[in-house]
Design an enzyme around this catalytic site. Structure first.
Site, mmCIF file in Angstrom:
data_model
loop_
_atom_site.group_PDB
_atom_site.id
_atom_site.type_symbol
_atom_site.label_atom_id
_atom_site.label_comp_id
_atom_site.label_asym_id
_atom_site.label_seq_id
_atom_site.Cartn_x
_atom_site.Cartn_y
_atom_site.Cartn_z
ATOM 1 N N ARG A 36 25.310 -4.976 -12.055
ATOM 2 C CA ARG A 36 25.016 -4.521 -10.836
ATOM 3 C C ARG A 36 25.761 -5.269 -9.796
ATOM 4 N NH1 ARG A 36 21.655 -0.293 -12.718
ATOM 5 N NH2 ARG A 36 20.429 -0.764 -14.483
ATOM 6 N N SER A 46 25.464 -11.817 -17.993
ATOM 7 C CA SER A 46 25.182 -10.627 -18.595
ATOM 8 C C SER A 46 26.569 -9.956 -18.772
ATOM 9 C CB SER A 46 24.506 -9.837 -17.666
ATOM 10 O OG SER A 46 23.958 -8.558 -18.236
ATOM 11 N N GLU A 56 17.532 -8.751 -23.269
ATOM 12 C CA GLU A 56 17.727 -10.184 -23.724
ATOM 13 C C GLU A 56 17.568 -10.273 -25.088
ATOM 14 O OE1 GLU A 56 18.658 -14.128 -22.309
ATOM 15 O OE2 GLU A 56 18.937 -12.265 -21.538
ATOM 16 N N THR A 109 20.884 -9.622 -26.325
ATOM 17 C CA THR A 109 21.960 -10.738 -26.162
ATOM 18 C C THR A 109 21.624 -11.814 -26.921
ATOM 19 O OG1 THR A 109 20.696 -11.865 -24.374
ATOM 20 C CG2 THR A 109 22.054 -10.211 -23.525
ATOM 21 N N HIS A 163 16.048 -11.644 -19.439
ATOM 22 C CA HIS A 163 17.484 -11.451 -18.914
ATOM 23 C C HIS A 163 17.454 -11.243 -17.402
ATOM 24 C CE1 HIS A 163 21.381 -9.890 -20.009
ATOM 25 N NE2 HIS A 163 21.473 -9.076 -18.818
#
Length: 291
Positions: A49, A131, A238, A241, A268
């Site tokens: 973002r 991210s 998360e 990830t 995250h």
């Protein structure tokens, strides 16, 4: 608009906003000059973002303070939401995008050429990202070893070719600006997916100092100020990830490639990436000879 004249030494300390020409149009870049006019630089990449007017690293973390006394220029490219900092095949066909994202070209050609006019080295740089920016930091460093001497990924999606993860990226990019993932790297299985997958490209990172970190998805004290709804979302992101980082860890271990990889308590969100940058800082300074 800031302009540069050829000089022999970078400004010593202080910050500035530059507008850098590119094939995408002028790109805003926030910089904090090396404290003692050194030539090394640290490129810091945003998340999915990414705002159009500033890097979230400069507002949501203490990154500027962390490196304020260090002899390395902090470089914060602004914009590029949902871009994954890649060179796309074409403009997104689902949101009226006017130009094709060419972020790899910008970060590895146009921007370093511009910064060189201020005395910043083109060959003694580090790159880190959170991210969306985490996987990009690794793959860009792997492909441009003449430019980057260190790479760091914080909660990065470092294995995008894993089955069905392209659909997760499709959903995330649609949510953030109605971008079409197929216009970025083509359909799943296209060679661009593998080319931009840090786990698949791990061999290119051999010998490069790296720090890869992720949370384990369990919320902690740093999540509380962000509210329950945000924390639940950050836990889910998360979890992905974490899985990706574990697969990256298994891959580099199998190849005998050295990397520091930490899986810590957390989700995250920015406070954890601030901590990850602080952990990486001494490694970055050593790799760049910038102490």
């Amino acid at each position: 608009m800031a302009t540069a004249a050829p000089i022999l030494r970078t400004p010593a300390g202080g910050g500035e906003e530059l507008f850098v020409p590119s094939s995408m149009g002028p790109i805003k870049v926030q910089v904090q000059w090396a404290a003692r006019g050194g030539r090394a630089a640290l490129y810091v990449l945003d998340g999915l973002r990414a705002p159009a007017d500033h890097s979230q690293w400069t507002t949501d973390t203490d990154a500027l303070r962390q490196f304020a006394g260090d002899n390395v220029t902090m470089v914060f490219p602004v914009g590029g939401r949902s871009s994954f900092y890649a060179d796309w095949y074409r403009p997104s066909s689902t949101n009226g995008q006017a130009t094709t994202y060419k972020w790899e070209t910008f970060l590895t050609s146009e921007l370093p050429a511009f910064l060189e006019r201020y005395g910043v080295s083109r060959t003694n740089n580090a790159i880190v990202g959170a991210s969306m920016g985490g996987n990009a930091a690794l793959t860009l460093a792997g492909r441009h070893r003449d430019q980057f001497k260190f790479a760091g990924s914080f909660s990065g999606f470092v294995h995008p070719t894993y089955p069905l993860w392209n659909e997760a990226m499709r959903a995330a990019m649609w949510d953030e600006g109605n971008f079409n993932v197929d216009d970025m790297w083509g359909p799943a299985g296209d060679s661009a997916w593998s080319r931009n997958d840090a786990t698949e490209q791990a061999e290119s990172l051999r010998g490069l100092p790296m720090y890869v970190s992720t949370g384990n998805g369990r919320p902690g004290p740093l999540d509380v100020p962000h509210g329950i709804g945000n924390t639940v979302n950050a836990m889910a992101l998360e979890a992905m990830t974490t899985a990706a980082t574990q697969m990256f860890r298994d891959r580099v271990t199998a190849l005998g490639i050295d990397a520091r990889i930490d899986i810590v308590d957390g989700t995250h969100t920015w406070p954890y990436w601030q901590e990850a940058l602080a952990t990486a800082r001494p490694m970055i300074l050593d790799a760049l000879g910038a102490r």
